[in-house]
Write an enzyme that holds these catalytic residues in place. Structure first.
Site, short mmCIF file in Angstrom:
data_model
loop_
_atom_site.label_atom_id
_atom_site.label_comp_id
_atom_site.label_asym_id
_atom_site.label_seq_id
_atom_site.Cartn_x
_atom_site.Cartn_y
_atom_site.Cartn_z
N ASP A 29 40.73 31.23 -29.53
CA ASP A 29 39.39 31.46 -29.01
C ASP A 29 39.41 32.66 -28.07
O ASP A 29 40.33 32.84 -27.28
CB ASP A 29 38.90 30.20 -28.28
CG ASP A 29 37.40 30.22 -28.06
OD1 ASP A 29 36.71 29.37 -28.66
OD2 ASP A 29 36.91 31.07 -27.28
N ILE A 30 38.38 33.49 -28.18
CA ILE A 30 38.32 34.73 -27.38
C ILE A 30 38.08 34.43 -25.90
O ILE A 30 38.42 35.24 -25.04
CB ILE A 30 37.23 35.66 -27.96
CG1 ILE A 30 37.52 37.11 -27.65
CG2 ILE A 30 35.84 35.27 -27.51
CD1 ILE A 30 36.70 38.10 -28.48
N GLY A 92 25.86 21.99 -28.27
CA GLY A 92 26.65 23.05 -27.65
C GLY A 92 27.24 24.04 -28.63
O GLY A 92 28.08 24.86 -28.25
N GLN A 93 26.81 23.99 -29.89
CA GLN A 93 27.36 24.93 -30.88
C GLN A 93 26.71 26.30 -30.71
O GLN A 93 25.48 26.41 -30.60
CB GLN A 93 27.10 24.40 -32.30
CG GLN A 93 27.79 25.22 -33.38
CD GLN A 93 27.64 24.62 -34.78
OE1 GLN A 93 27.00 23.58 -34.96
NE2 GLN A 93 28.20 25.30 -35.76
N SER A 94 27.55 27.34 -30.66
CA SER A 94 27.03 28.70 -30.51
C SER A 94 27.34 29.59 -31.70
O SER A 94 26.65 30.58 -31.93
CB SER A 94 27.56 29.34 -29.23
OG SER A 94 28.96 29.43 -29.26
N HIS A 99 33.54 24.61 -36.98
CA HIS A 99 34.87 24.83 -36.41
C HIS A 99 35.28 23.66 -35.53
O HIS A 99 34.45 23.04 -34.88
CB HIS A 99 34.94 26.14 -35.61
CG HIS A 99 33.84 26.28 -34.60
ND1 HIS A 99 32.57 26.70 -34.94
CD2 HIS A 99 33.80 26.06 -33.27
CE1 HIS A 99 31.80 26.73 -33.86
NE2 HIS A 99 32.52 26.33 -32.83
N LEU A 100 36.58 23.44 -35.52
CA LEU A 100 37.19 22.41 -34.69
C LEU A 100 37.93 23.13 -33.58
O LEU A 100 38.75 24.01 -33.84
CB LEU A 100 38.17 21.63 -35.58
CG LEU A 100 38.60 20.21 -35.27
CD1 LEU A 100 37.44 19.31 -34.91
CD2 LEU A 100 39.37 19.68 -36.48
N HIS A 101 37.61 22.78 -32.32
CA HIS A 101 38.34 23.35 -31.18
C HIS A 101 39.60 22.52 -30.95
O HIS A 101 39.52 21.29 -30.86
CB HIS A 101 37.50 23.25 -29.90
CG HIS A 101 36.24 24.04 -29.87
ND1 HIS A 101 36.12 25.22 -29.16
CD2 HIS A 101 35.03 23.83 -30.44
CE1 HIS A 101 34.89 25.69 -29.28
NE2 HIS A 101 34.20 24.87 -30.06
P1 5GP Z 1 30.96 26.67 -30.18
O1 5GP Z 1 30.26 26.95 -28.85
O2 5GP Z 1 30.11 27.14 -31.33
O3 5GP Z 1 31.44 25.26 -30.33
O4 5GP Z 1 32.28 27.53 -30.15
C1 5GP Z 1 32.31 28.90 -30.50
C2 5GP Z 1 33.56 29.46 -29.91
O5 5GP Z 1 33.78 30.72 -30.51
C3 5GP Z 1 33.48 29.70 -28.40
O6 5GP Z 1 34.49 28.95 -27.74
C4 5GP Z 1 33.67 31.20 -28.26
O7 5GP Z 1 34.47 31.56 -27.14
C5 5GP Z 1 34.36 31.58 -29.57
N1 5GP Z 1 34.11 32.93 -30.01
C6 5GP Z 1 32.90 33.57 -30.02
N2 5GP Z 1 33.04 34.81 -30.54
C7 5GP Z 1 34.36 34.95 -30.86
C8 5GP Z 1 35.11 36.02 -31.43
O8 5GP Z 1 34.60 37.10 -31.76
N3 5GP Z 1 36.44 35.81 -31.62
C9 5GP Z 1 37.03 34.63 -31.27
N4 5GP Z 1 38.36 34.53 -31.48
N5 5GP Z 1 36.36 33.60 -30.73
C10 5GP Z 1 35.03 33.76 -30.53
#
Ligand code: 5GP
Ligand code: ZN
Length: 113
Positions: A29-30, A92-94, A99-101
């Site tokens: 994750d970035i 909380g999905q962005s 995806h699975l964290h």
């Molecule tokens: P969500 O909030 O959808 O559950 O998780 C999305 C995740 O993607 C976040 O933790 C965010 O930091 C990560 N993310 C967003 N853009 C990028 C990217 O360009 N590269 C990587 N490696 N992770 C990203």
């Protein structure tokens, strides 16, 4: 398709890949929220956990098997770690590619924020 994670699958956007097979990709994750924070995604575009159907049954299993392998590779398996899937904006999905964290390397609390 204008999807960030599909672009990572296509290697159009760089990512630090830690595990890959025919079905799934795992990369760091970035913006990590823990010493280890890896995202496991299917190579197939699926927007959210609410968009899966019966044909995705084995692919969802592939995601969990990959998460297990990632935990092993990162040395998390013995201590334990957290697997999280945020579903939809209210969950909380962005990024709308399922995806699975895989989060580990520090103590975690419950309930999550
Ligand atoms: P969500 O909030 O959808 O559950 O998780 C999305 C995740 O993607 C976040 O933790 C965010 O930091 C990560 N993310 C967003 N853009 C990028 C990217 O360009 N590269 C990587 N490696 N992770 C990203
Ligand atoms: Zn996608």
């Amino acid at each position: 398709m204008d999807c960030l994670f599909c672009k990572i699958v296509a290697k159009e956007i760089p990512a630090e890949i830690v595990y890959e097979n025919d079905a799934v990709l795992a990369f760091r994750d970035i913006q990590p929220v823990a010493p280890t924070h890896i995202l496991v995604i299917p190579k197939k575009h699926i927007a959210t956990a609410n968009a899966i159907d019966a044909s995705d049954r084995s692919l969802m299993g592939e995601m969990f098997l990959a998460a297990k392998e990632v935990a092993r590779l990162e040395g998390l398996s013995e201590r334990g770690h957290r697997l999280v899937m945020n579903v939809g904006e209210g969950g909380g999905q962005s990024v709308f590619h399922i995806h699975l964290h895989v989060i580990g390397g520090r103590d975690v609390s419950w309930p999550p924020g």
